[in-house]
Design a protein around this motif. Structure first.
Motif, mmCIF file in Angstrom:
data_model
loop_
_atom_site.group_PDB
_atom_site.id
_atom_site.type_symbol
_atom_site.label_atom_id
_atom_site.label_comp_id
_atom_site.label_asym_id
_atom_site.label_seq_id
_atom_site.Cartn_x
_atom_site.Cartn_y
_atom_site.Cartn_z
ATOM 1 N N CYS A 1 0.909 -1.314 0.030
ATOM 2 C CA CYS A 1 -0.073 -0.129 0.006
ATOM 3 C C CYS A 1 0.960 1.278 0.091
ATOM 4 O O CYS A 1 1.852 1.292 0.665
ATOM 5 C CB CYS A 1 -0.844 -0.061 1.248
ATOM 6 N N ALA A 2 0.379 2.246 -0.775
ATOM 7 C CA ALA A 2 1.048 3.557 -0.504
ATOM 8 C C ALA A 2 0.772 4.595 0.614
ATOM 9 O O ALA A 2 1.612 5.315 1.109
ATOM 10 C CB ALA A 2 0.649 4.312 -2.007
ATOM 11 N N HIS A 3 -0.420 4.183 1.166
ATOM 12 C CA HIS A 3 -0.731 4.942 2.148
ATOM 13 C C HIS A 3 -1.181 3.923 3.561
ATOM 14 O O HIS A 3 -2.102 2.881 3.045
ATOM 15 C CB HIS A 3 -2.072 5.801 1.901
ATOM 16 N N SER B 1 -3.475 4.059 5.356
ATOM 17 C CA SER B 1 -4.717 3.994 5.756
ATOM 18 C C SER B 1 -5.745 2.863 4.854
ATOM 19 O O SER B 1 -6.887 2.362 5.164
ATOM 20 C CB SER B 1 -5.583 5.338 5.710
ATOM 21 N N ASP B 2 -4.913 2.592 3.861
ATOM 22 C CA ASP B 2 -5.440 1.647 2.820
ATOM 23 C C ASP B 2 -5.178 0.145 3.178
ATOM 24 O O ASP B 2 -5.913 -0.799 2.665
ATOM 25 C CB ASP B 2 -4.935 1.832 1.501
ATOM 26 N N LYS C 1 -8.412 -1.625 4.452
ATOM 27 C CA LYS C 1 -9.399 -1.784 3.350
ATOM 28 C C LYS C 1 -8.888 -2.953 2.481
ATOM 29 O O LYS C 1 -9.795 -3.789 1.900
ATOM 30 C CB LYS C 1 -9.506 -0.484 2.825
ATOM 31 N N VAL C 2 -7.835 -3.039 1.988
ATOM 32 C CA VAL C 2 -7.144 -3.817 1.101
ATOM 33 C C VAL C 2 -7.318 -5.343 1.666
ATOM 34 O O VAL C 2 -8.013 -6.360 1.109
ATOM 35 C CB VAL C 2 -5.725 -3.613 0.775
ATOM 36 N N ARG D 1 -10.645 -0.623 -7.664
ATOM 37 C CA ARG D 1 -10.498 0.068 -6.726
ATOM 38 C C ARG D 1 -9.560 0.505 -6.093
ATOM 39 O O ARG D 1 -9.018 1.590 -5.649
ATOM 40 C CB ARG D 1 -11.613 -0.524 -5.491
ATOM 41 N N PHE D 2 -8.335 -0.432 -5.903
ATOM 42 C CA PHE D 2 -7.157 -0.297 -5.214
ATOM 43 C C PHE D 2 -5.950 -0.195 -6.299
ATOM 44 O O PHE D 2 -4.871 -0.033 -5.746
ATOM 45 C CB PHE D 2 -6.777 -1.475 -4.204
ATOM 46 N N ASP E 1 -4.621 2.143 -7.816
ATOM 47 C CA ASP E 1 -3.708 3.249 -7.873
ATOM 48 C C ASP E 1 -3.345 3.507 -6.411
ATOM 49 O O ASP E 1 -2.832 4.404 -6.156
ATOM 50 C CB ASP E 1 -4.295 4.390 -8.461
ATOM 51 N N ARG E 2 -3.464 2.684 -5.621
ATOM 52 C CA ARG E 2 -3.263 3.113 -4.162
ATOM 53 C C ARG E 2 -2.131 2.161 -3.609
ATOM 54 O O ARG E 2 -1.746 2.076 -2.516
ATOM 55 C CB ARG E 2 -4.370 2.228 -3.417
ATOM 56 N N GLY E 3 -1.319 1.505 -4.617
ATOM 57 C CA GLY E 3 0.027 0.713 -4.165
ATOM 58 C C GLY E 3 0.319 -0.057 -5.371
ATOM 59 O O GLY E 3 0.120 0.283 -6.566
#
Length: 136
Positions: free
Chosen positions: A27-29, A31-32, A35-36, A94-95, A97-99
């Motif tokens: 994860c890049a963040h 907080s994700d 959720k992941v 959904r994810f 672009d999040r990691g």
């Protein structure tokens, strides 16, 4: 937690040749990560009904913002069917672009849980086994 006891079996028996898929999402963040992981648990609940699914482990390394799966399939076609399955596609969108996601696959003449887990942990660059938080 013992990864061999957190195994989620599928419909397939895994008595013949198998395909193993190891995924590693960073994860890049921070907080994700929850959720992941929850998204992974959602897919895990459906596991017993997926065609060609021998089984699945989920793993996480929270301090490294990493989580993923080790899934075992009867064939490459079964894995491809899962990858194209609408609930999986929705989660990936959904994810995406999040990691960063990395994946490895290999084939084996048969399924040996301990050997599969050991090889997966090596691929993931772990000194030991990833922390398991998936329910039994």
């Amino acid at each position: 937690m013992d990864p061999l006891r957190s195994w989620r079996p599928g419909l397939a028996g895994g008595r013949g040749p198998v395909l193993v898929s190891v995924t590693d999402f960073t994860c890049a963040h921070p907080s994700d990560l929850p959720k992941v992981y929850r998204a992974g648990l959602t897919l895990r609940r459906a596991w017993p009904d997926l065609q060609g699914a021998v089984g699945l482990w989920l793993w996480t390394k929270p301090l490294q913002l990493r989580s993923g799966s080790v899934s075992v399939w009867e064939s490459r076609e079964d894995l491809h069917r899962f990858v194209a399955w609408p609930p999986h596609v929705a989660i990936m969108r959904r994810f995406r672009d999040r990691g960063t996601v990395r994946a490895h696959t290999w084939t084996a003449d048969g399924f040996d849980p301990a050997e599969t887990w050991t090889r997966a942990a090596r691929l993931l660059g772990q000194a030991g086994e990833p922390s398991q938080t998936a329910p039994r």
